[in-house]
Design an enzyme around this catalytic site. Structure first.
Site, PDB file in Angstrom:
ATOM      1  N   GLU A 288       0.816  -1.208   0.000  1.00  0.00           N
ATOM      2  CA  GLU A 288       0.000   0.000   0.000  1.00  0.00           C
ATOM      3  C   GLU A 288       0.856   1.269   0.000  1.00  0.00           C
ATOM      4  O   GLU A 288       0.610   2.210   0.734  1.00  0.00           O
ATOM      5  CB  GLU A 288      -0.954  -0.004   1.208  1.00  0.00           C
ATOM      6  CG  GLU A 288      -1.904  -1.186   1.184  1.00  0.00           C
ATOM      7  CD  GLU A 288      -2.950  -1.174   2.296  1.00  0.00           C
ATOM      8  OE1 GLU A 288      -2.635  -0.684   3.394  1.00  0.00           O
ATOM      9  OE2 GLU A 288      -4.068  -1.656   2.041  1.00  0.00           O
ATOM     10  N   ASP A 362      -8.504  -8.992   4.288  1.00  0.00           N
ATOM     11  CA  ASP A 362      -8.276  -7.876   5.196  1.00  0.00           C
ATOM     12  C   ASP A 362      -9.334  -7.792   6.301  1.00  0.00           C
ATOM     13  O   ASP A 362     -10.259  -6.989   6.195  1.00  0.00           O
ATOM     14  CB  ASP A 362      -8.255  -6.563   4.405  1.00  0.00           C
ATOM     15  CG  ASP A 362      -7.567  -5.441   5.167  1.00  0.00           C
ATOM     16  OD1 ASP A 362      -7.008  -5.730   6.235  1.00  0.00           O
ATOM     17  OD2 ASP A 362      -7.573  -4.304   4.677  1.00  0.00           O
ATOM     18  N   GLU A 390     -12.699  -1.954  11.995  1.00  0.00           N
ATOM     19  CA  GLU A 390     -12.682  -1.282  10.690  1.00  0.00           C
ATOM     20  C   GLU A 390     -13.791  -1.770   9.754  1.00  0.00           C
ATOM     21  O   GLU A 390     -14.491  -0.959   9.148  1.00  0.00           O
ATOM     22  CB  GLU A 390     -11.320  -1.505  10.026  1.00  0.00           C
ATOM     23  CG  GLU A 390     -11.267  -1.011   8.595  1.00  0.00           C
ATOM     24  CD  GLU A 390      -9.899  -1.187   7.932  1.00  0.00           C
ATOM     25  OE1 GLU A 390      -8.977  -1.696   8.586  1.00  0.00           O
ATOM     26  OE2 GLU A 390      -9.774  -0.796   6.763  1.00  0.00           O
TER      27      GLU A 390
HETATM   28  C1  GCU Z   1      -6.122  -2.122   5.920  1.00  0.00           C
HETATM   29  C2  GCU Z   1      -6.499  -0.765   6.407  1.00  0.00           C
HETATM   30  C3  GCU Z   1      -5.378   0.218   6.325  1.00  0.00           C
HETATM   31  C4  GCU Z   1      -4.115  -0.373   6.964  1.00  0.00           C
HETATM   32  C5  GCU Z   1      -3.818  -1.715   6.339  1.00  0.00           C
HETATM   33  C6  GCU Z   1      -2.674  -2.448   7.016  1.00  0.00           C
HETATM   34  O1  GCU Z   1      -5.992  -2.117   4.543  1.00  0.00           O
HETATM   35  O2  GCU Z   1      -7.594  -0.298   5.663  1.00  0.00           O
HETATM   36  O3  GCU Z   1      -5.756   1.385   6.967  1.00  0.00           O
HETATM   37  O4  GCU Z   1      -3.036   0.473   6.812  1.00  0.00           O
HETATM   38  O5  GCU Z   1      -4.930  -2.560   6.475  1.00  0.00           O
HETATM   39  O6  GCU Z   1      -2.951  -3.388   7.741  1.00  0.00           O
HETATM   40  O7  GCU Z   1      -1.516  -2.122   6.819  1.00  0.00           O
END
Ligand code: GCU
Length: 680
Positions: A288, A362, A390
């Site tokens: 990400e 997730d 979440e």
């Molecule tokens: C999820 C979440 C993110 C977080 C990511 C992670 O995708 O939405 O906010 O950073 O997990 O676990 O790194």
């Protein structure tokens, strides 16, 4: 006003006179020597707890009489004479303890003993829990040892005090006032964690800011570590992989570059100068948008080992996350972590754990266990659960998570034949690992009640209890928590515990039944959004996950589809690969099936889907009823707070039901089954 600030550590006088009198007779005085900070913390807890619960001043003195409570280690208890502690203490390790009744000098006494001061502290909390839950104190013979070494909270807290995916206020850490002002709440936080055996905390977000590693922040981190230390809690930090560039002035963060290696070594030495018992680093790399070793064509192992080598001389560890997926990759997102990490098995240093989310997508309301469990026998895998909600209703939905955690831990990977559960992978017994651990993404913020929803406290509590002993059941944990947090009244505990246990399946039913997943609103993940299509990445669109079309619905992860199933061991593949034997809760996770496919109930897939959505939403009304019946049994403030949140949950469940049923109906082109009211 009752605001939930005290969590489950409530020491109000035991209302039941008979119970209180029995305890007063069993606990007449406390003999407890030693003045280490941890033993002082244990003594303070006991004093406060006994004085409160027993409603009398229990003296701390060296007298041995009928009803003396002896508390300490082998060393501090040595002067009192024959307790024969050596042998039993050998069984409980560094953090374990014994609680037993015995005779000493012909007196009936109770003993809390451990090898270490922190073991004593844990034992004291356990004893208080026995009182809080009205357990008998006769003939005690308890022996406790944690099944996992690292029992850690991951705070996704940013340095500006916002909390990623946090729904309970701002971060507890007041960086602008540290290191000078120590908010009393830091100690309360430490007490709560110690009471359930949580022994580590990562203070900052996995999407890390490198500034936490600078001399601006390290003295502040050290100040927090000083508060937590007596409670057996080590501090860890999320490290940003590109820190050598951002705060070190280097041109690269390449793990094989000697300058980079030198930089981390010096940085780690500096950290240990501030915090001698620093725990180590948590790292999110090449996921990400986070930087990582792959920016330099190096592997995750090379990245992790760079930090591991710097930490090893000090005894620190690296928790390297396996939550990786890339947007350029056309591969099913559920497969990517396995593909990247399995080839690296055996290539990590001894002080590295690979931290794996419970499922491969997730933190959904339900996911099959992550295929990495059992697939990296030469690497300790650390479990990552998400305590913060979440994807499960954030702070408005009552969602008790222990059934989810247990389902994952009890799942059989078949890695070494039948009985190779995820729990045995994680606790090291299946593959013989020395280093073991679990992480929970914290749901804690600066709301007065810490977690937003009063029942979300149970997820913090339960996470800690399961981290200590994954053999506990969801029911046991709910029972304890309710008694400690609300009331010992059986007429309260039983129905409310049933409601907590059922809450997980109810949420699954109105959000993502039958193995559907990731239908949440785009980015914020609050409420339904199965229609989301116009996002820059395939795996960010909800339609990618449900694949609904005029023929049917579900993600084909069999051989005819992404073949993610091939990442599981053959018995699992076999069972899940055939829709007839695949547990219905994972049906649409692995299979794309026609709308008229016949499900176990005999209904068509479309009708079954509708029934689940309706049953889920209706069941929230049942939860409201259960709660309404408790009005006379709990304090007005918390009663009202929970009642109002259940009203909101009801609205949201209907929102989910209507959104999903109406959206999928465009594809199924079938009527809402008879007997279910039509959504509008
Ligand atoms: C999820 C979440 C993110 C977080 C990511 C992670 O995708 O939405 O906010 O950073 O997990 O676990 O790194």
């Amino acid at each position: 006003a009752e605001d939930g600030y005290r969590l489950w550590l409530r020491y109000d006088p035991i209302a039941d006179q008979a119970v209180r009198t029995r305890y007063q007779a069993a606990l007449k005085n406390v003999l407890m020597e030693g003045d280490s900070p941890t033993l002082v913390a244990a003594r303070e807890e006991l004093m406060e707890g006994l004085r409160g619960l027993l409603d009398t001043n229990v003296p701390f003195n060296p007298a041995v009489q009928d009803g003396t409570l002896l508390v300490g280690t082998l060393q501090t208890l040595a002067p009192v004479g024959e307790l024969n502690l050596e042998k039993p203490l050998r069984q409980v390790g560094d953090e374990g303890y014994l609680i037993f009744t015995t005779k000493l000098k012909r007196r009936n006494v109770t003993v809390v003993a451990a090898n270490t001061d922190v073991g004593v502290l844990y034992g004291c909390f356990h004893l208080l829990r026995l009182l809080q839950t009205h357990q008998p104190l006769q003939n005690l013979n308890l022996q406790e040892t944690p099944k996992l070494d690292l029992r850690v909270l991951n705070h996704w807290d940013n340095l500006d005090r916002s909390v990623e995916r946090g729904y309970a206020g701002a971060s507890l850490w007041k960086w602008h006032l540290l290191p000078d002002y120590l908010d009393p709440r830091y100690r309360e936080y430490a007490r709560a964690n110690a009471s359930v055996g949580i022994n580590g905390t990562v203070l900052n977000n996995v999407n890390a800011n490198a500034l936490i590693l600078t001399e601006e922040f390290l003295p502040r981190v050290a100040a927090l570590a000083n508060v937590f230390r007596p409670y057996g809690i080590k501090v860890y930090l999320s490290a940003r992989f590109s820190a050598p560039i951002e705060i070190g002035g280097l041109k690269t963060a390449d793990p094989l570059d000697p300058q980079v290696q030198q930089w981390w070594k010096k940085k780690v030495d500096e950290i240990y100068g501030y915090i001698p018992d620093f725990g180590g680093f948590l790292v999110k790399a090449n996921s990400e948008g986070q930087p990582g070793p792959q920016n330099y064509n190096r592997s995750h192992a090379e990245g992790a080992n760079l930090l591991a080598d710097a930490l090893a001389p000090h005894g620190g560890v690296v928790m390297w996350r396996a939550f990786v997926y890339s947007n350029e990759e056309p591969e099913d997102r559920a497969k990517q972590a396995y593909n990247e990490f399995v080839p690296l098995d055996g290539k990590f240093r001894d002080n590295v754990l690979v931290q794996v989310k419970n499922g491969a997508i997730d933190f959904q309301p339900r996911e099959p266990f992550h295929p990495l469990f059992g697939a990296m026998p030469n690497t300790p895998l650390m479990m990552e659960f998400q305590i913060t909600q979440e994807y499960t209703g954030q702070s408005t939905n009552l969602f008790y998570q222990m059934p989810l955690y247990k389902e994952t831990l009890d799942a059989d990977t078949y890695a070494k034949g039948k009985g190779s559960t995820v729990a045995k992978v994680v606790d090291g017994t299946l593959e013989g690992h020395r280093l073991t651990g679990v992480a929970g993404v914290s749901n804690i913020g600066d709301d007065r009640n810490w977690t937003g929803h009063p029942f979300a406290q149970s997820n913090w509590y339960g996470y800690g209890r399961l981290a200590w002993d994954h053999a506990l059941t969801s029911e046991q944990i709910a029972d304890e928590w309710l008694r400690m947090t609300f009331s010992n009244d059986e007429a309260f505990v039983k129905p409310v515990s049933d409601m907590m246990i059922a809450s997980r399946e109810i949420v699954v039913d109105y959000m993502t039944p039958l193995g559907l997943h990731h239908l949440m609103g785009w980015s914020h993940h609050y409420g339904p959004g199965p229609w989301v299509t116009d996002k820059p990445r395939a795996d960010w669109t909800a339609t990618y996950y449900h694949q609904a079309d005029s023929n049917g619905i579900g993600f084909d992860r069999t051989k005819t589809g992404s073949d993610a199933l091939a990442q599981y061991f053959p018995p699992v593949q076999e069972q899940w690969g055939d829709p007839k034997t695949c547990p219905e809760e994972f049906l649409l996770w692995f299979h794309h099936l026609p709308w008229d496919y016949t499900t176990k109930s005999g209904r068509s897939l479309w009708d079954e889907l509708c029934h689940r959505y309706y049953a889920g939403a209706d069941s929230v009304a049942w939860m409201q009823d259960v709660w309404q019946q408790q009005k006379s049994k709990v304090d007005a403030d918390r009663f009202q707070h929970v009642a109002t949140l259940l009203d909101i949950q009801k609205k949201e469940a209907i929102w989910w039901r209507n959104a999903c049923v109406l959206y999928f109906q465009q594809f199924s082109r079938r009527p809402i089954p008879d007997g279910l009211e039509k959504p509008d």
